[in-house]
Scaffold this motif. Structure first.
Motif, short mmCIF file in Angstrom:
data_model
loop_
_atom_site.label_atom_id
_atom_site.label_comp_id
_atom_site.label_asym_id
_atom_site.label_seq_id
_atom_site.Cartn_x
_atom_site.Cartn_y
_atom_site.Cartn_z
N PRO A 42 0.83 -1.20 0.00
CA PRO A 42 0.00 0.00 0.00
C PRO A 42 0.87 1.26 0.00
CG PRO A 42 -0.77 -1.56 1.64
CD PRO A 42 0.54 -2.07 1.16
N GLU A 43 0.41 2.29 -0.70
CA GLU A 43 1.15 3.54 -0.76
C GLU A 43 1.30 4.12 0.65
OE1 GLU A 43 0.90 7.93 -2.99
OE2 GLU A 43 -0.54 6.33 -3.46
N GLY A 44 2.53 4.51 0.99
CA GLY A 44 2.81 5.09 2.29
C GLY A 44 3.08 4.09 3.39
N SER A 45 3.01 2.80 3.06
CA SER A 45 3.21 1.78 4.10
C SER A 45 4.68 1.49 4.36
CB SER A 45 2.51 0.48 3.70
OG SER A 45 3.09 -0.06 2.52
N PHE A 46 5.54 1.84 3.41
CA PHE A 46 6.95 1.49 3.53
C PHE A 46 7.82 2.56 2.88
CE2 PHE A 46 10.59 -0.77 1.41
CZ PHE A 46 11.35 -0.92 2.55
N ASP A 47 8.82 3.02 3.63
CA ASP A 47 9.74 4.05 3.14
C ASP A 47 11.15 3.46 3.10
OD1 ASP A 47 11.29 6.21 2.54
OD2 ASP A 47 10.55 7.50 4.16
N PRO A 48 11.66 3.09 1.93
CA PRO A 48 12.98 2.44 1.85
C PRO A 48 14.14 3.34 2.25
CG PRO A 48 12.14 2.93 -0.35
CD PRO A 48 11.02 3.21 0.61
N THR A 49 13.91 4.63 2.41
CA THR A 49 15.00 5.53 2.83
C THR A 49 15.28 5.43 4.32
OG1 THR A 49 13.53 7.40 3.22
CG2 THR A 49 14.38 7.12 0.97
N CYS A 50 14.32 4.94 5.11
CA CYS A 50 14.54 4.87 6.56
C CYS A 50 13.99 3.59 7.19
CB CYS A 50 13.92 6.08 7.26
SG CYS A 50 12.13 6.23 7.03
N GLN A 51 13.56 2.65 6.35
CA GLN A 51 13.03 1.39 6.86
C GLN A 51 13.63 0.23 6.06
OE1 GLN A 51 8.80 2.22 6.34
NE2 GLN A 51 8.55 2.53 8.55
N ARG A 52 13.49 -0.98 6.62
CA ARG A 52 13.93 -2.18 5.94
C ARG A 52 12.74 -3.14 5.81
NH1 ARG A 52 18.24 -0.61 3.55
NH2 ARG A 52 18.69 -2.80 3.05
N LEU A 53 12.75 -3.91 4.74
CA LEU A 53 11.69 -4.88 4.48
C LEU A 53 12.30 -6.28 4.53
CD1 LEU A 53 8.69 -5.27 3.73
CD2 LEU A 53 9.39 -5.23 1.32
N LEU A 54 11.85 -7.08 5.48
CA LEU A 54 12.38 -8.43 5.68
C LEU A 54 11.38 -9.46 5.17
CD1 LEU A 54 13.68 -8.07 9.36
CD2 LEU A 54 14.85 -7.44 7.22
N LEU A 55 11.89 -10.46 4.48
CA LEU A 55 11.08 -11.57 3.99
C LEU A 55 11.45 -12.81 4.80
CD1 LEU A 55 9.07 -12.79 1.92
CD2 LEU A 55 11.04 -13.15 0.39
N HIS A 56 10.47 -13.42 5.47
CA HIS A 56 10.71 -14.55 6.37
C HIS A 56 10.06 -15.82 5.84
CE1 HIS A 56 12.12 -11.94 9.66
NE2 HIS A 56 11.09 -11.15 9.40
N PHE A 57 10.76 -16.94 6.01
CA PHE A 57 10.22 -18.26 5.69
C PHE A 57 10.32 -19.14 6.93
CE2 PHE A 57 11.70 -16.47 1.74
CZ PHE A 57 10.75 -16.86 0.79
N GLY A 58 9.19 -19.73 7.34
CA GLY A 58 9.23 -20.64 8.47
C GLY A 58 10.04 -21.88 8.18
#
Length: 617
Positions: free
Chosen positions: A71-87
Motif C-alpha cells: 500500500p502507498e505510504g506503508s513502507f519508506d525504503p530511505t529509513c526502513q527495511r523490508l524483511l522476507l521470512h520463511f518458516g
C-alpha cells in the motif's frame, strides 16, 4: 519477536513443476509464463490442502511465484527495511525478488530470512520467485521419516514451502534476535540482544551467526562496534507473570512493568526478577513473563519463564529428572506431527492446540517431537499450555540398513552388548558433507528454538539412523546450550555420553541397567488398532495388533501394570508411549489420523498416567 507491522503471505501462489533449473523468464522473456496452476501456501504440493496433489521428484524443480503490491505510504525504503521470512522450505531453495537473486537456503526444517529492501522498486511492487528442490530419501540431507515410496514406519515425502511466509517492516536500526536464558537458582533472567544497522549490513560486520563447536560466541555479534549505529542501548521491560492465551503477548497485557533494564547490543545482561513476582513454570502452572524491548524506533514483544530441568540424585539413590528442584516423572508421547490433509503442516492453529490439549487431558506432561522440527507456533502453545518437549534433530544420511539398525540393534540392546558409532557404512554416514551439514543443522535448530521454555531435552540421534561422532556432537550441544539436557542416542547405540541412558522397548524384555545417568524409556508401546472409517490406508503397521478399542485399552493397562510402572522403582524416570496419532499405515496412535476418535478409554489412560507419576514418590 512479535512486531506490529507484518504482512502474511500465506495464500494462493502460482506454481510450476519442471525438470529445468533455469529461471522461467530466460525461456519466456516477454511472454506470460505458463504456470501449472495455483498452490495454497503453506501446504506442500503433496498435501491435499495445497490443491495440487503431486509428488515432487528429486530431478524436478518446484517454482513459486507471487506479486505483492505494498500500500502507498506503508513502507519508506530511505529509513526502513523490508524483511522476507520463511518458516521452513523443504529442502533447498533460492529466492529472487523482481528478477534478481536474493538468497539461497539449504535444509528443510529451519527458518530463514532475507532483507529485500534494495530489490524493491519505486512503485513498491514486489515480484517473488522461489525455486525448490527436494531429494527426500535419495540423499544425505535431513529428512526425518519422509520416503518417496511410503510404507510401514515411513511416510509420504513432502516438499516446498510448508510453514508460514511473511514480510516485516522494521526501522533501519532494528533488533535482529534475542537469546533468553532463565537463571532459576538466582531468580534472574539473562538476555542477549543482537541488532542490525547500516554499517553492519553492508560492511565487514555482516558475518555469519554460526557457532563453532568449541565456542558460544559469534564472529559478529551486533552493531555496537559498527560505525553509524545510533542507539547505545535498548529499554527492556518485564511484566508480571500470566497465563497466556492463544493470542500471545499483546499490548493489553503490558500495563505496569515489574522491573526495567537497559540492554547493550551484543552483551548478555542478567536481570533480577523481584522476589514477590517470582512464579515458576511447570506443566501444572505454566507462568510466563511478558517482555517488551524498545531499541530506537523498533519494539518487539516476547516472553520467558523461570524454570529449571536437570538431573539430580534422588532420595532412592537413583539419578532422576528434577523440575524446579523437585523430582518429576516425565510421562510422554511420541509426536511426529503428521496430518492427513496437510502432511507436515497442521490445517489450522486449532489443530496444533488440539493435539497438545488431547495429550494433557489424557494425563501426559511431555511430548517428544520426533522426526521433524515443528512450526514455531506449536512450541508457543506448549509454552503457554504447559507441555514439556523433547526435541529430535530430524535424521539424515544415506539409505538405512534396517537389518543392522533395527533388528540386530534390538537384540544387541536387550543383551546389553555395546556397539561403537565408528561403523560409518552400517550407520549410513559416510559422506563428509552430510556430516557437516548435520552439525550445522543442529546448531540452527538450537538457535531457532532456544528461547522456548517448554523444551527441556535435545535428541541428536535416534536408533542409529545416520549416527556419527556421538560424543563430539553431544559436547557441542552442551556448549551451545548448557541449560538443557541431551539424550545423545535415543533407543540404542549408546556411547556412554549425554545426560540420559535412553532405551526403546517394543520386543523382548525391558532392560534394567544400573546407570550413573538418568534412565528413560524413550519409546514403548506401539499398540495398534485400525478403525477403517478413520484410517488412511488398508495396510496395517504396528507392534501388537488389537481388534477393538476395549482390547487395546486392556492391553495398554496390562503393559503399564506389569512392566512400565514397576520400572519406575528400578530407576526409570521417563516413559514415552508410541504414539500420539495414527500416521498412514501406522495405526498405533492414541487418536486416529483424522483426529476424530480417541482409541483407548480416556479414563484408563488417565489412571495409569497418575499411577506412574505417583510411583516416583
Amino acid at each position: 519477536m512479535v512486531r506490529g507491522r507484518w504482512i502474511n503471505l500465506n495464500g494462493m501462489w502460482d506454481y510450476l513443476i519442471t525438470d529445468s533449473r533455469i529461471l522461467p523468464w530466460q525461456f519466456y522473456e516477454n511472454e506470460y509464463f505458463p504456470f501449472d496452476g495455483q498452490i495454497l501456501v503453506p501446504f506442500s504440493p503433496e498435501a491435499p490442502l495445497s490443491q495440487v496433489n503431486r509428488q515432487l521428484l528429486p530431478d524436478e524443480t518446484l517454482w513459486y511465484s507471487r506479486v505483492i503490491q505494498l500500500p502507498e505510504g506503508s513502507f519508506d525504503p530511505t529509513c526502513q527495511r523490508l524483511l522476507l521470512h520463511f518458516g521452513a522450505v523443504d529442502q533447498i531453495c533460492s529466492v529472487y525478488i523482481n528478477g534478481k537473486f536474493v538468497t539461497y537456503h539449504k535444509g528443510g526444517y529451519l527458518p530463514f530470512s532475507a532483507d529485500i529492501t534494495d530489490f524493491v522498486g519505486e512503485n513498491l511492487v514486489i515480484s517473488i520467485l522461489i525455486s525448490v528442490r527436494d531429494f527426500s530419501d535419495t540423499s544425505y540431507h535431513a529428512r526425518g521419516k519422509q520416503q518417496l515410496e511410503r510404507g510401514g514406519m515411513f511416510y509420504t515425502a513432502q516438499s516446498g514451502i510448508w510453514q508460514t511466509v511473511w514480510m516485516e517492516i522494521v526501522p533501519e536500526d532494528y533488533i535482529r534476535d534475542l537469546r533468553i536464558t532463565p537463571d532459576f537458582d538466582n531468580g534472574h533472567v539473562k538476555i542477549r540482544m543482537r541488532t542490525e544497522c547500516p554499517d553492519n549490513r553492508y560492511g565487514t560486520g555482516n558475518a555469519s551467526y554460526d557457532v563453532q563447536p568449541d565456542s558460544d560466541k559469534t564472529s559478529s555479534d551486533s552493531c555496537e562496534d559498527a560505525k553509524g549505529s545510533v542507539h547505545a542501548s535498548a529499554l527492556c521491560r518485564i511484566y508480571p507473570p500470566v497465563y497466556l492465551d492463544a493470542d500471545g503477548v499483546t499490548d493489553e497485557l503490558c500495563q505496569q512493568p515489574i522491573t526495567e533494564a537497559f540492554l547493550k547490543p551484543g552483551k548478555e545482561i542478567s536481570i533480577p526478577v523481584p522476589a514477590k513476582y517470582q512464579k515458576h513454570w511447570s506443566p501444572e502452572k505454566p507462568w510466563l513473563y511478558p517482555v517488551s524491548i524498545e531499541y530506537g524506533e523498533d519494539r518487539v514483544l516476547t516472553y520467558f519463564a523461570l524454570r529449571k530441568c536437570d538431573v539430580q540424585m534422588a532420595e532412592d539413590r537413583y539419578p532422576r529428572f528434577f523440575l524446579n528442584h523437585e523430582p518429576y516423572f516425565q510421562s510422554g508421547v511420541l509426536d511426529q506431527g503428521y496430518w492427513p490433509d496437510g502432511l507436515y503442516t497442521a490445517p489450522s492453529d486449532e489443530a496444533l492446540i488440539y493435539d497438545i490439549r488431547a495429550m494433557k487431558d489424557l494425563g501426559f506432561n511431555m511430548l517428544r517431537k520426533h522426526g521433524k522440527i515443528e512450526a514455531d507456533r506449536w512450541y508457543f502453545h506448549c509454552d503457554r499450555m504447559g507441555m514439556l518437549v523433547w526435541q529430535d534433530m530430524p535424521n539424515g544420511g544415506s539409505s538405512y540398513h534396517h537389518w543392522f539398525v533395527t533388528y540386530l540393534a534390538t537384540l544387541l540392546n536387550w543383551m546389553r552388548i555395546p556397539v561403537k558409532d565408528i561403523h560409518a557404512k552400517l550407520l549410513s554416514r559416510t559422506d563428509e558433507d552430510g556430516r557437516q551439514e548435520y552439525v550445522d543443522d543442529i546448531r540452527g535448530m538450537i538457535r531457532a528454538l532456544y528461547n522456548h521454555p517448554s523444551i527441556v531435552t535435545w535428541i541428536p540421534f535416534n536408533e542409529g539412523w545416520g549416527q556419527f561422532s556421538t560424543k563430539q556432537v553431544t559436547d557441542m550441544i552442551h556448549k551451545l546450550d548448557s541449560s538443557r539436557l541431551v539424550d545423545s542416542a535415543s533407543g540404542w547405540f549408546d556411547q556412554g555420553c549425554g545426560d540420559i541412558n535412553s532405551l526403546h522397548y517394543y520386543f523382548l524384555g525391558l532392560p534394567i541397567p544400573r546407570s550413573k545417568r538418568v534412565l528413560a524409556l524413550s519409546e514403548f508401546g506401539g499398540y495398534s488398532l485400525r478403525i477403517p472409517e478413520h484410517s488412511a490406508c488398508k495396510n496395517t503397521y504396528g507392534y501388537k495388533k488389537f481388534a477393538t478399542s476395549d482390547g487395546l485399552t486392556s492391553g495398554f493397562a496390562r503393559l503399564m501394570e506389569d512392566t512400565i510402572v514397576p520400572s519406575v522403582k528400578k530407576g526409570y524416570s521417563a516413559a514415552i508411549y508410541t504414539q500420539l496419532s495414527d500416521i498412514e499405515e501406522e495405526v498405533n496412535g492414541l487418536i486416529t489420523y483424522d483426529r476424530k476418535k480417541v482409541k483407548m478409554n480416556p479414563l484408563i489412560v488417565q489412571k495409569w498416567n497418575a499411577r506412574i507419576k505417583k510411583a516416583l514418590k
